[in-house]
Write an enzyme that holds these catalytic residues in place. Structure first.
Site, PDB file in Angstrom:
ATOM      1  N   PHE A   5      51.153  -5.748  59.648  1.00  0.00           N
ATOM      2  CA  PHE A   5      50.370  -4.513  59.735  1.00  0.00           C
ATOM      3  C   PHE A   5      48.896  -4.883  59.628  1.00  0.00           C
ATOM      4  O   PHE A   5      48.551  -5.956  59.092  1.00  0.00           O
ATOM      5  CB  PHE A   5      50.758  -3.568  58.591  1.00  0.00           C
ATOM      6  CG  PHE A   5      51.241  -2.213  59.052  1.00  0.00           C
ATOM      7  CD1 PHE A   5      52.321  -2.097  59.907  1.00  0.00           C
ATOM      8  CD2 PHE A   5      50.607  -1.043  58.630  1.00  0.00           C
ATOM      9  CE1 PHE A   5      52.779  -0.854  60.323  1.00  0.00           C
ATOM     10  CE2 PHE A   5      51.053   0.206  59.036  1.00  0.00           C
ATOM     11  CZ  PHE A   5      52.142   0.306  59.884  1.00  0.00           C
ATOM     12  N   GLN A  36      39.759   8.530  56.740  1.00  0.00           N
ATOM     13  CA  GLN A  36      40.254   7.540  57.703  1.00  0.00           C
ATOM     14  C   GLN A  36      40.669   8.186  59.019  1.00  0.00           C
ATOM     15  O   GLN A  36      41.472   9.114  59.036  1.00  0.00           O
ATOM     16  CB  GLN A  36      41.460   6.806  57.123  1.00  0.00           C
ATOM     17  CG  GLN A  36      42.007   5.746  58.054  1.00  0.00           C
ATOM     18  CD  GLN A  36      43.000   4.836  57.361  1.00  0.00           C
ATOM     19  OE1 GLN A  36      44.167   5.204  57.187  1.00  0.00           O
ATOM     20  NE2 GLN A  36      42.568   3.670  56.947  1.00  0.00           N
ATOM     21  N   HIS A  42      42.679   7.279  62.034  1.00  0.00           N
ATOM     22  CA  HIS A  42      43.637   6.271  62.508  1.00  0.00           C
ATOM     23  C   HIS A  42      43.373   6.060  63.993  1.00  0.00           C
ATOM     24  O   HIS A  42      43.196   7.006  64.743  1.00  0.00           O
ATOM     25  CB  HIS A  42      45.059   6.797  62.280  1.00  0.00           C
ATOM     26  CG  HIS A  42      46.129   5.772  62.452  1.00  0.00           C
ATOM     27  ND1 HIS A  42      46.433   5.216  63.671  1.00  0.00           N
ATOM     28  CD2 HIS A  42      46.978   5.201  61.561  1.00  0.00           C
ATOM     29  CE1 HIS A  42      47.421   4.345  63.517  1.00  0.00           C
ATOM     30  NE2 HIS A  42      47.769   4.323  62.239  1.00  0.00           N
ATOM     31  N   LEU A  93      50.647  11.038  65.133  1.00  0.00           N
ATOM     32  CA  LEU A  93      50.447   9.602  64.921  1.00  0.00           C
ATOM     33  C   LEU A  93      51.329   8.709  65.789  1.00  0.00           C
ATOM     34  O   LEU A  93      52.500   9.011  66.019  1.00  0.00           O
ATOM     35  CB  LEU A  93      50.726   9.257  63.451  1.00  0.00           C
ATOM     36  CG  LEU A  93      50.210   7.872  63.075  1.00  0.00           C
ATOM     37  CD1 LEU A  93      48.705   7.894  62.897  1.00  0.00           C
ATOM     38  CD2 LEU A  93      50.891   7.347  61.836  1.00  0.00           C
ATOM     39  N   ARG A 131      41.730  -0.365  60.433  1.00  0.00           N
ATOM     40  CA  ARG A 131      41.745   0.870  61.223  1.00  0.00           C
ATOM     41  C   ARG A 131      40.354   1.361  61.578  1.00  0.00           C
ATOM     42  O   ARG A 131      40.131   1.869  62.680  1.00  0.00           O
ATOM     43  CB  ARG A 131      42.486   1.955  60.441  1.00  0.00           C
ATOM     44  CG  ARG A 131      43.947   1.652  60.348  1.00  0.00           C
ATOM     45  CD  ARG A 131      44.678   2.612  59.460  1.00  0.00           C
ATOM     46  NE  ARG A 131      46.105   2.321  59.540  1.00  0.00           N
ATOM     47  CZ  ARG A 131      47.029   2.963  58.851  1.00  0.00           C
ATOM     48  NH1 ARG A 131      46.680   3.929  58.014  1.00  0.00           N
ATOM     49  NH2 ARG A 131      48.290   2.658  58.985  1.00  0.00           N
ATOM     50  N   HIS A 162      43.431  10.988  59.594  1.00  0.00           N
ATOM     51  CA  HIS A 162      44.724  10.529  59.092  1.00  0.00           C
ATOM     52  C   HIS A 162      44.854  10.523  57.585  1.00  0.00           C
ATOM     53  O   HIS A 162      45.888  10.893  57.040  1.00  0.00           O
ATOM     54  CB  HIS A 162      44.937   9.115  59.631  1.00  0.00           C
ATOM     55  CG  HIS A 162      46.272   8.526  59.299  1.00  0.00           C
ATOM     56  ND1 HIS A 162      47.456   9.112  59.687  1.00  0.00           N
ATOM     57  CD2 HIS A 162      46.618   7.391  58.629  1.00  0.00           C
ATOM     58  CE1 HIS A 162      48.473   8.368  59.265  1.00  0.00           C
ATOM     59  NE2 HIS A 162      47.988   7.336  58.615  1.00  0.00           N
ATOM     60  N   ARG A 204      41.547   2.394  53.785  1.00  0.00           N
ATOM     61  CA  ARG A 204      42.895   2.025  53.318  1.00  0.00           C
ATOM     62  C   ARG A 204      43.608   1.159  54.357  1.00  0.00           C
ATOM     63  O   ARG A 204      43.536   1.427  55.555  1.00  0.00           O
ATOM     64  CB  ARG A 204      43.728   3.286  53.092  1.00  0.00           C
ATOM     65  CG  ARG A 204      45.175   3.002  52.766  1.00  0.00           C
ATOM     66  CD  ARG A 204      45.950   4.270  52.521  1.00  0.00           C
ATOM     67  NE  ARG A 204      46.221   5.024  53.722  1.00  0.00           N
ATOM     68  CZ  ARG A 204      47.310   4.886  54.489  1.00  0.00           C
ATOM     69  NH1 ARG A 204      48.227   3.979  54.187  1.00  0.00           N
ATOM     70  NH2 ARG A 204      47.476   5.643  55.548  1.00  0.00           N
TER      71      ARG A 204
HETATM   72  C1  LIG Z   1      52.468  10.300  60.570  1.00  0.00           C
HETATM   73  C2  LIG Z   1      52.092   9.532  59.359  1.00  0.00           C
HETATM   74  C3  LIG Z   1      52.596   8.267  59.164  1.00  0.00           C
HETATM   75  C4  LIG Z   1      52.264   7.538  58.025  1.00  0.00           C
HETATM   76  N1  LIG Z   1      52.796   6.301  57.834  1.00  0.00           N
HETATM   77  C5  LIG Z   1      52.513   5.600  56.712  1.00  0.00           C
HETATM   78  C6  LIG Z   1      53.101   4.337  56.472  1.00  0.00           C
HETATM   79  O1  LIG Z   1      53.877   3.837  57.268  1.00  0.00           O
HETATM   80  N2  LIG Z   1      52.783   3.695  55.338  1.00  0.00           N
HETATM   81  C7  LIG Z   1      51.923   4.198  54.423  1.00  0.00           C
HETATM   82  O2  LIG Z   1      51.690   3.559  53.413  1.00  0.00           O
HETATM   83  N3  LIG Z   1      51.370   5.420  54.620  1.00  0.00           N
HETATM   84  C8  LIG Z   1      51.645   6.133  55.729  1.00  0.00           C
HETATM   85  N4  LIG Z   1      51.080   7.366  55.922  1.00  0.00           N
HETATM   86  C9  LIG Z   1      50.321   7.979  54.840  1.00  0.00           C
HETATM   87  C10 LIG Z   1      51.286   8.492  53.780  1.00  0.00           C
HETATM   88  O3  LIG Z   1      52.414   9.060  54.401  1.00  0.00           O
HETATM   89  C11 LIG Z   1      50.649   9.548  52.881  1.00  0.00           C
HETATM   90  O4  LIG Z   1      49.404   9.114  52.452  1.00  0.00           O
HETATM   91  C12 LIG Z   1      51.545   9.776  51.678  1.00  0.00           C
HETATM   92  O5  LIG Z   1      52.842  10.111  52.090  1.00  0.00           O
HETATM   93  C13 LIG Z   1      51.011  10.847  50.758  1.00  0.00           C
HETATM   94  O6  LIG Z   1      51.960  11.046  49.750  1.00  0.00           O
HETATM   95  P1  LIG Z   1      51.679  11.987  48.510  1.00  0.00           P
HETATM   96  O7  LIG Z   1      52.858  11.890  47.627  1.00  0.00           O
HETATM   97  O8  LIG Z   1      50.340  11.707  47.960  1.00  0.00           O
HETATM   98  O9  LIG Z   1      51.615  13.429  49.161  1.00  0.00           O
HETATM   99  P2  LIG Z   1      52.672  14.195  50.112  1.00  0.00           P
HETATM  100  O10 LIG Z   1      53.835  13.419  50.486  1.00  0.00           O
HETATM  101  O11 LIG Z   1      51.899  14.817  51.172  1.00  0.00           O
HETATM  102  O12 LIG Z   1      53.126  15.356  49.214  1.00  0.00           O
HETATM  103  C14 LIG Z   1      52.248  16.388  48.863  1.00  0.00           C
HETATM  104  C15 LIG Z   1      53.053  17.407  48.140  1.00  0.00           C
HETATM  105  O13 LIG Z   1      52.171  18.322  47.518  1.00  0.00           O
HETATM  106  C16 LIG Z   1      52.613  19.649  47.783  1.00  0.00           C
HETATM  107  N5  LIG Z   1      51.455  20.515  47.653  1.00  0.00           N
HETATM  108  C17 LIG Z   1      50.255  20.406  48.262  1.00  0.00           C
HETATM  109  N6  LIG Z   1      49.450  21.395  47.836  1.00  0.00           N
HETATM  110  C18 LIG Z   1      50.149  22.126  46.961  1.00  0.00           C
HETATM  111  C19 LIG Z   1      49.880  23.305  46.206  1.00  0.00           C
HETATM  112  N7  LIG Z   1      48.706  23.920  46.255  1.00  0.00           N
HETATM  113  N8  LIG Z   1      50.862  23.810  45.423  1.00  0.00           N
HETATM  114  C20 LIG Z   1      52.089  23.205  45.361  1.00  0.00           C
HETATM  115  N9  LIG Z   1      52.396  22.096  46.043  1.00  0.00           N
HETATM  116  C21 LIG Z   1      51.432  21.575  46.829  1.00  0.00           C
HETATM  117  C22 LIG Z   1      53.207  19.562  49.148  1.00  0.00           C
HETATM  118  O14 LIG Z   1      54.037  20.650  49.416  1.00  0.00           O
HETATM  119  C23 LIG Z   1      53.951  18.235  49.031  1.00  0.00           C
HETATM  120  O15 LIG Z   1      55.170  18.446  48.370  1.00  0.00           O
HETATM  121  C24 LIG Z   1      51.390   8.094  57.069  1.00  0.00           C
HETATM  122  C25 LIG Z   1      50.862   9.367  57.276  1.00  0.00           C
HETATM  123  C26 LIG Z   1      51.204  10.078  58.408  1.00  0.00           C
HETATM  124  C27 LIG Z   1      50.613  11.412  58.642  1.00  0.00           C
END
Ligand SMILES: Cc1cc2nc3c(=O)[nH]c(=O)nc-3n(C[C@H](O)[C@H](O)[C@H](O)COP(=O)(O)OP(=O)(O)OC[C@H]3O[C@@H](n4cnc5c(N)ncnc54)[C@H](O)[C@@H]3O)c2cc1C
Length: 603
Positions: A120, A233, A235, A249, A308, A379, A414
């Site tokens: 990566f 970021q 992407h 993406l 990126r 992204h 990142r």
């Molecule tokens: C298409 C795509 C592919 C990706 N691929 C990769 C990868 O291969 N490797 C990598 O390391 N990263 C990747 N990323 C980035 C990574 O997926 C995210 O940065 C990461 O999943 C974020 O996780 P999190 O737990 O912080 O938040 P999330 O998984 O987004 O969870 C957020 C949670 O908060 C809740 N929430 C938000 N606001 C509120 C509120 N006001 N009240 C109650 N609940 C709320 C939502 O409902 C959700 O449950 C990718 C991102 C995308 C978009």
């Protein structure tokens, strides 16, 4: 207005990788845990993650180690990272990935049965543990499966609107259920924010509807500080065609598996511009790049796997100089491997099943036969809540943050794969420390008058049903951020963006919605504006304050990296008068042992 009240030791807001990890850890620490999320459990944004989770397991290349991962992360972040977070992350990620495996995650395997790792961008060795290109799904499935057996109280399809404090300390949260519109108050000794990112502030984004910067804004209003907000970021590879799917993406895994970027003249333009600090690690020609993809340990990375920020800017340059694809991107070609791989179609479909289906279904294009058209898409937010590296607690006692809504680990940029590892490393740390905090504190009291005020403010848009609709304000905000605080920034654009933002704040205060509180997306959008607007202001003010280009921030008027900013981060907080304050803060220098690691890996 009646509403339900709940009481927990630890309330976790967000059920993605970070929230679930925090909830599991807090529960294991003996806390009664509530978990709130806007979507159904298992549907958080993490489910969309594709390429993999970065951890120096050294299964594919035994030269890998936490030290190399640490040095890669710091170099990728242009040395603005919180070095202690980067150190903990690199050291603890392997253990967390093995823990996921022990909880049932089925990663792709090496021929001798260990977790397979892929190349990566910015990672020196193959480091991303993955499940095809559906790694996030496996991660969420595993954490959810494990989590629901911990006795968590899960509140699905509920949105937290604001945090509650008691004499400066966290006391809980106030929100509503999206289906029925009923209000809820959660009392809690400690709160963990794990709400993800801010991509919906932009028009073109890979992010899901959930990414309205809620955690960032909730923390800011409650008195916490935000850092690194200028670093958004972009992407390099989002879909550009057809228009309805613009921004979705295209995983970096495509380039990790040998995909190349070419312009309309058929030139592999990434070889034209290799930054000095990556030259020694970058392939001299396509032949060497391909050998790297095949796992030749003597070969260096192809330039498509530079960081990126750099790849995105090279694509913008090609398009601007008239060498773009028909729909304003460039070409990403994995089909070319037909020259090198027997059964290449089957190989691509096996390695990149989601990408194959995504293009087939959304763009009627077969990636095993034709190149894709791609361009940058908003992204990831490097910026987030300023937290203590060890505990993830913000400056508000009892308020923790982890995952994308927390800042510090990634600095100015990142590396791919470092988010999923961030979630499990710091999600666990936040949960552990929140449980400890809760154990030592009594239950704070909740100010009922404040709760009533919040409820009144929430329903106010119904009293202005003839007012402007919230969607128009949201669309105008997204256009503004895309055009004036996007990939290429200038002082004058951003100053005008600030003036426009002030007008949008006024318009948002007057928006009206029709209907009632039962599943009413217009109403939800009206309330999202209260988060999107301050987050956009924080991005703009931070970007204005940093008069240089570094990592994800590119200033056309200050195109170079400036030594004066080498160790300074931008801190945003709410001033005593309610206005947004910006302060530049100097990070402490790396301790000698980590400095030696960085220097050693520079070659
Ligand atoms: C298409 C795509 C592919 C990706 N691929 C990769 C990868 O291969 N490797 C990598 O390391 N990263 C990747 N990323 C980035 C990574 O997926 C995210 O940065 C990461 O999943 C974020 O996780 P999190 O737990 O912080 O938040 P999330 O998984 O987004 O969870 C957020 C949670 O908060 C809740 N929430 C938000 N606001 C509120 C509120 N006001 N009240 C109650 N609940 C709320 C939502 O409902 C959700 O449950 C990718 C991102 C995308 C978009």
């Amino acid at each position: 207005m009646t509403h339900e009240t709940h009481s927990h030791d630890v309330l976790v807001i967000g059920a993605g990788g970070a929230g679930l990890s925090a909830a599991i850890a807090a529960s294991a620490g003996g806390a009664r845990v509530g978990l709130v999320c806007k979507s159904l459990l298992g549907k958080a944004h993490t489910v969309m993650a594709e390429g993999g989770v970065a951890a120096a397991l050294a299964n594919v290349d035994d030269r890998d180690s936490w030290q190399v991962h640490f040095a890669d992360t710091m170099r990728g972040g242009q040395y603005l990272n919180d070095w202690r977070m980067a150190e903990l992350h690199a050291k603890e990620a392997p253990e967390r990935v093995r823990e996921l495996e022990a909880w049932g995650a089925l990663f792709d395997r090496t021929t001798d049965g260990r977790i397979l790792q892929r190349n990566f961008g910015g990672h020196r060795y193959p480091r991303l543990a993955h499940v095809g290109d559906r790694t996030g799904l496996e991660m969420i499935r595993t954490l959810q499966d494990h989590g629901i057996h911990q006795g968590l109280d899960v509140f699905m399809e509920m949105t937290v609107l604001d945090l509650l404090t008691d004499d400066g300390r966290i006391a809980g949260a106030f929100g509503y259920d999206r289906e029925g519109g009923r209000f809820h108050t959660w009392r809690a000794r400690a709160v963990v924010l794990a709400t993800g990112g801010v991509g919906r502030a932009y028009r073109i984004t890979s992010n899901s509807w959930e990414y309205t910067g809620d955690g960032h804004a909730l923390a800011y209003r409650a008195g916490a500080e935000l850092i690194d907000m200028e670093f958004v970021q972009f992407h390099p590879t989002g879909m550009v065609w057809p228009p309805s799917v613009r921004g979705i993406l295209v995983t970096e895994g495509v380039r990790g598996e040998g995909g190349i970027l070419v312009n309309s003249e058929g030139r592999r333009f990434m070889f034209d511009d290799i930054p000095e600090n990556y030259r020694a690690q970058t392939a001299a020609d396509p032949e060497e790049g391909w050998r790297y993809v095949l796992g030749d340990k003597e070969a260096r990375r192809p330039p498509e796997l530079l960081t990126r920020d750099h790849v995105a800017r090279c694509i913008v340059r090609e398009v601007k100089e008239g060498r773009g694809s028909p729909h304003g991107g460039v070409f990403l070609d994995i089909a070319w491997i037909r020259e090198r791989v027997k059964d290449h179609e089957e190989h691509i479909r096996r390695k990149l099943p989601s990408m194959y289906h995504q293009f087939k279904q959304l763009a009627d294009l077969d990636i095993t036969k034709e190149p894709m058209e791609v361009g940058p898409t908003t992204h990831y937010a490097m910026g987030g809540v300023r937290v203590d590296a060890e505990s993830q607690m913000s400056r508000v006692p009892g308020l923790f943050a982890a995952g994308e809504c927390a800042g510090g680990l990634h600095g100015a940029n990142r590396l791919g794969g470092n988010s999923l590892s961030d979630l499990i490393v710091f999600g666990k740390r936040a949960g552990d420390h929140a449980a400890l905090f809760a154990r030592e504190q009594g239950m704070p009291s909740v100010d009922e008058r404040r709760v009533e005020d919040l409820a009144r403010a929430a329903v106010a848009p119904f009293e202005r049903s003839s007012g402007e609709g919230p969607y128009q304000v949201q669309r105008d905000l997204q256009a503004l951020m895309q055009d004036k605080v996007g990939i290429v920034r200038t002082q004058s654009d951003m100053e005008s963006a600030l003036a426009e933002l002030a007008k949008l704040v006024e318009r948002a205060a007057r928006v009206g919605v029709d209907g009632n509180r039962e599943y009413n997306p217009g109403w939800h959008t009206a309330m999202d504006l209260a988060n999107l607007l301050p987050v956009s202001e924080a991005i703009t003010r931070s970007a204005l304050d940093r008069k240089e280009s570094r990592g994800a921030q590119f200033r056309d008027d200050f195109p170079s990296r400036e030594a004066a900013y080498d160790r300074t981060i931008t801190v945003v907080r709410k001033g005593a008068d309610g206005a947004m304050e910006i302060e530049r803060v100097t990070r402490p220098p790396l301790p000698p042992e980590l400095q030696r690691v960085v220097e050693k890996e520079k070659t």
